[in-house]
Motif scaffolding. Sequence first.
Motif, PDB file in Angstrom:
ATOM      1  N   THR A  13      -5.886   0.963  -0.692  1.00 24.53           N
ATOM      2  CA  THR A  13      -6.483   2.299  -0.679  1.00 24.53           C
ATOM      3  C   THR A  13      -5.477   3.366  -0.287  1.00 24.53           C
ATOM      4  OG1 THR A  13      -7.192   2.086   1.633  1.00 24.53           O
ATOM      5  CG2 THR A  13      -8.738   1.340  -0.070  1.00 24.53           C
ATOM      6  N   GLY A  14      -4.399   2.968   0.388  1.00 30.84           N
ATOM      7  CA  GLY A  14      -3.409   3.930   0.841  1.00 30.84           C
ATOM      8  C   GLY A  14      -3.810   4.674   2.092  1.00 30.84           C
ATOM      9  N   LEU A  15      -4.902   4.268   2.714  1.00 33.27           N
ATOM     10  CA  LEU A  15      -5.391   4.960   3.910  1.00 33.27           C
ATOM     11  C   LEU A  15      -4.722   4.465   5.192  1.00 33.27           C
ATOM     12  CD1 LEU A  15      -9.224   5.011   3.087  1.00 33.27           C
ATOM     13  CD2 LEU A  15      -7.543   6.849   2.754  1.00 33.27           C
ATOM     14  N   LEU A  16      -4.082   3.317   5.134  1.00 35.80           N
ATOM     15  CA  LEU A  16      -3.490   2.742   6.342  1.00 35.80           C
ATOM     16  C   LEU A  16      -2.150   3.399   6.653  1.00 35.80           C
ATOM     17  CD1 LEU A  16      -4.200  -1.093   5.942  1.00 35.80           C
ATOM     18  CD2 LEU A  16      -5.463   0.599   7.277  1.00 35.80           C
TER      19      LEU A  16
ATOM     20  N   LEU B  18       0.163  -6.584   1.485  1.00 33.62           N
ATOM     21  CA  LEU B  18       0.154  -6.581   0.021  1.00 33.62           C
ATOM     22  C   LEU B  18      -0.726  -5.468  -0.522  1.00 33.62           C
ATOM     23  CD1 LEU B  18       0.901  -8.056  -2.635  1.00 33.62           C
ATOM     24  CD2 LEU B  18      -1.123  -9.481  -2.286  1.00 33.62           C
ATOM     25  N   ALA B  19      -0.157  -4.631  -1.383  1.00 33.25           N
ATOM     26  CA  ALA B  19      -0.917  -3.569  -2.057  1.00 33.25           C
ATOM     27  C   ALA B  19      -0.892  -3.817  -3.557  1.00 33.25           C
ATOM     28  CB  ALA B  19      -0.329  -2.199  -1.743  1.00 33.25           C
ATOM     29  N   VAL B  20      -2.009  -3.574  -4.201  1.00 32.85           N
ATOM     30  CA  VAL B  20      -2.096  -3.802  -5.646  1.00 32.85           C
ATOM     31  C   VAL B  20      -1.093  -2.930  -6.397  1.00 32.85           C
ATOM     32  CG1 VAL B  20      -3.612  -3.608  -7.661  1.00 32.85           C
ATOM     33  CG2 VAL B  20      -4.509  -4.504  -5.509  1.00 32.85           C
ATOM     34  N   SER B  21      -0.870  -1.712  -5.912  1.00 31.03           N
ATOM     35  CA  SER B  21       0.069  -0.810  -6.584  1.00 31.03           C
ATOM     36  C   SER B  21       1.488  -1.387  -6.617  1.00 31.03           C
ATOM     37  CB  SER B  21       0.081   0.548  -5.877  1.00 31.03           C
ATOM     38  OG  SER B  21       0.469   0.405  -4.523  1.00 31.03           O
ATOM     39  N   ASP B  22       1.861  -2.128  -5.568  1.00 28.70           N
ATOM     40  CA  ASP B  22       3.183  -2.756  -5.559  1.00 28.70           C
ATOM     41  C   ASP B  22       3.316  -3.766  -6.695  1.00 28.70           C
ATOM     42  OD1 ASP B  22       3.865  -1.320  -3.294  1.00 28.70           O
ATOM     43  OD2 ASP B  22       3.190  -2.887  -1.923  1.00 28.70           O
TER      44      ASP B  22
END
Length: 358
Positions: free
Chosen positions: A291-294, A103-107
């Motif tokens: 964070t998008g780092l993964l 789960l990503a907040v941006s989604d």
Amino acid sequence: MSDRRLVRTPLRRKSRGMLTVHAPVSRPTVVPGLLVAAAGAVVALGAAHLIPGTSPLLVAIVLGVVVANIGLPAPVVGLLEPGLGTASKRLLRVGVALLGVQLAVSDLVDLGWGTAVVAATVVVAGIGGSLAFGRWLGVGWTQRLLIACGFSICGAAAAAAVDGVIDSRKRELVTTVALVVVFGTAMIPLVPLAAGMLGLTPGTAGLWAGAAIHEVAQVVATGTALEATAGGVLAAAVTVKLARVALLAPVVAVVGVVARRRGEDRRDERTPPIVPVFLLGFLACVALRSTGLLDPIVVETAGTVQRTLLTVAMFALGAGVRREVLRGVGWRPIALAAAATVWVAAIALIGVLSLSGR
């Protein structure tokens, strides 16, 4: 003089007439139970791979129940219990925490406020309505709470998370997970069929699947079937489902407060926090993913590990259910599961239709 070092060993007293003998106390090991649970998970995952549509969680539970009721000698049962207990609690909670990596907040932001409101309404109204149905049916508070949250949020993971803050019985959690799998799997063919009968567009049908179906894996299966008719359906379905997953932490925190006030909070831990550590881990995983780092490979690997841990935990839960315990389940939890499925699906349908302007 001997240079041997003294090693302190826990002692247990044994009296032999006038003489007291001190014998070392052996600590229970978790290895045998964990190995058996892992073997059961391998079988369950293999069955799910060979038979499309089969849930490894349900297979693992059934295998665990079978193992628990084949008449193992008492010494063997005692040897396995520590490891099975660890799997059914600690590994299960690690699996729930790792769910946050998906789960990503941006989604959620990309969904728009309308879809987010629909997801929140499904969770809140789904839990409230299911609790009311359960009370009317005469289902106990802990059992109906597990079913309500499992069916309204994210299936087995939600039920396990709620079980971490309330004083429920192992049988109740196993029953809830089995019902989630059975009714959620039944929705995989029923949602596309009903969507066709209602004249829904593929996009609306995908949103409905994500808002109505219990497990993430079940949503993926339904979205994949709908994807054949239009692109982007699977992504929309999964994103809406993850919006429901995002509400797991606040719901469990509220449940923990209510359980404390009722005096039905989890008693097997010292001063358990209102927000359990595994839920903090869930939020940390969400933040890390956001964070998008993964790397996508890391996300995929985390998903595989999460499913594996939950499968191991489900086998261990099943292994803790004896024949005499299963006899007391009755028809009421099944009736509540059916009512909760219809109720959540109806709320979700009304919500997605309002989004499409119908």
